[in-house]
Design a protein around this motif. Structure first.
Motif, PDB file in Angstrom:
ATOM      1  N   TYR A  65       0.822  -1.218   0.000  1.00 40.19           N
ATOM      2  CA  TYR A  65       0.000   0.000   0.000  1.00 40.19           C
ATOM      3  C   TYR A  65       0.853   1.265   0.000  1.00 40.19           C
ATOM      4  O   TYR A  65       0.472   2.269  -0.579  1.00 40.19           O
ATOM      5  CB  TYR A  65      -0.971   0.006   1.192  1.00 40.19           C
ATOM      6  N   PHE A  83       1.644   2.556  -3.360  1.00 33.10           N
ATOM      7  CA  PHE A  83       0.467   3.194  -3.955  1.00 33.10           C
ATOM      8  C   PHE A  83       0.275   4.598  -3.368  1.00 33.10           C
ATOM      9  O   PHE A  83      -0.025   5.549  -4.079  1.00 33.10           O
ATOM     10  CB  PHE A  83      -0.772   2.327  -3.688  1.00 33.10           C
ATOM     11  N   ARG A  84       0.474   4.708  -2.079  1.00 27.69           N
ATOM     12  CA  ARG A  84       0.229   5.960  -1.369  1.00 27.69           C
ATOM     13  C   ARG A  84       1.127   7.113  -1.840  1.00 27.69           C
ATOM     14  O   ARG A  84       0.744   8.272  -1.794  1.00 27.69           O
ATOM     15  CB  ARG A  84       0.432   5.726   0.122  1.00 27.69           C
ATOM     16  N   VAL A 140      -3.987  -3.297  -2.244  1.00 27.65           N
ATOM     17  CA  VAL A 140      -4.603  -2.208  -3.003  1.00 27.65           C
ATOM     18  C   VAL A 140      -5.590  -2.832  -3.989  1.00 27.65           C
ATOM     19  O   VAL A 140      -5.204  -3.644  -4.826  1.00 27.65           O
ATOM     20  CB  VAL A 140      -3.546  -1.386  -3.777  1.00 27.65           C
ATOM     21  N   GLU A 191      -9.494   0.955  -6.243  1.00 30.29           N
ATOM     22  CA  GLU A 191      -8.677   2.084  -5.769  1.00 30.29           C
ATOM     23  C   GLU A 191      -7.724   2.555  -6.866  1.00 30.29           C
ATOM     24  O   GLU A 191      -7.522   3.760  -7.059  1.00 30.29           O
ATOM     25  CB  GLU A 191      -7.855   1.683  -4.536  1.00 30.29           C
TER      26      GLU A 191
END
Length: 183
Positions: free
Chosen positions: A59, A62-63, A98, A102
């Motif tokens: 994640y 991705f963040r 993820v 999203e």
């Protein structure tokens, strides 16, 4: 960050693709701003398109994409530069952090396209994604009335594994490649 080069033909036009791998972009301590090396800023300056790759099993990878996009917009405030959001490790569904929803939502928010791939199991998906981005770049450059942005010339980095990296990129971008390890 390594620089990979590849030439191929799209719609009868010879395309020279240079991919600058930009590692070590991270979020600053508990903020939504990024910390990156100056080399990445130079890469952002000369880029005609962007591929944001993250792992569906991480994640944090991705963040960092939204702040990275904001950083790019500060460097190119008025540019309409094509963006591809690529979710990698599509073969590791059991470790997914993820969701596809999203990823698609972020791609829409950033004005880009979205794809989910497994570089390990199907390098053809990676090749198709890069080809799609190159077609977008070709369309956008032909609508610029022949004007092209001049970027910085980056010296090709030296790496003991450069030959292996070139082979893997070539394999991913050719339809003859059967499978590739992680790119």
């Amino acid at each position: 960050g390594a620089l990979y080069s590849r030439k191929f033909t799209i719609d009868g036009e010879q395309i020279s693709l240079q991919v600058q791998d930009t590692p070590f972009v991270s979020l600053e301590d508990d903020t939504d701003s990024i910390c990156c090396q100056e080399q990445i800023n130079r890469s952002i300056y000369w880029a005609d398109g962007f591929v944001f790759v993250y792992s569906i099993t991480d994640y944090e990878s991705f963040r960092v994409l939204r702040p990275l996009h904001q950083h790019i917009r500060r460097i190119h405030p008025n540019a309409n530069i094509p963006l591809l959001l690529m979710a990698n490790k599509g073969d590791l569904l059991r470790a997914r952090q993820v969701s596809s929803k999203e990823g698609l939502q972020l791609a829409t928010e950033l004005g880009g396209t979205y794809c989910e791939v497994s570089a390990r199991e199907n390098c053809e998906g990676v090749r198709e994604a890069f080809q799609q981005l190159c077609q977008e770049l070709s369309r956008s450059s032909s609508s610029c009335n022949g004007e092209k942005r001049r970027g910085l010339h980056l010296v090709r980095p030296k790496s003991p594994n450069m030959q292996d990296l070139k082979r893997r990129l070539k394999q991913a971008l050719t339809s003859k490649g059967k499978s590739a390890t992680a790119l």
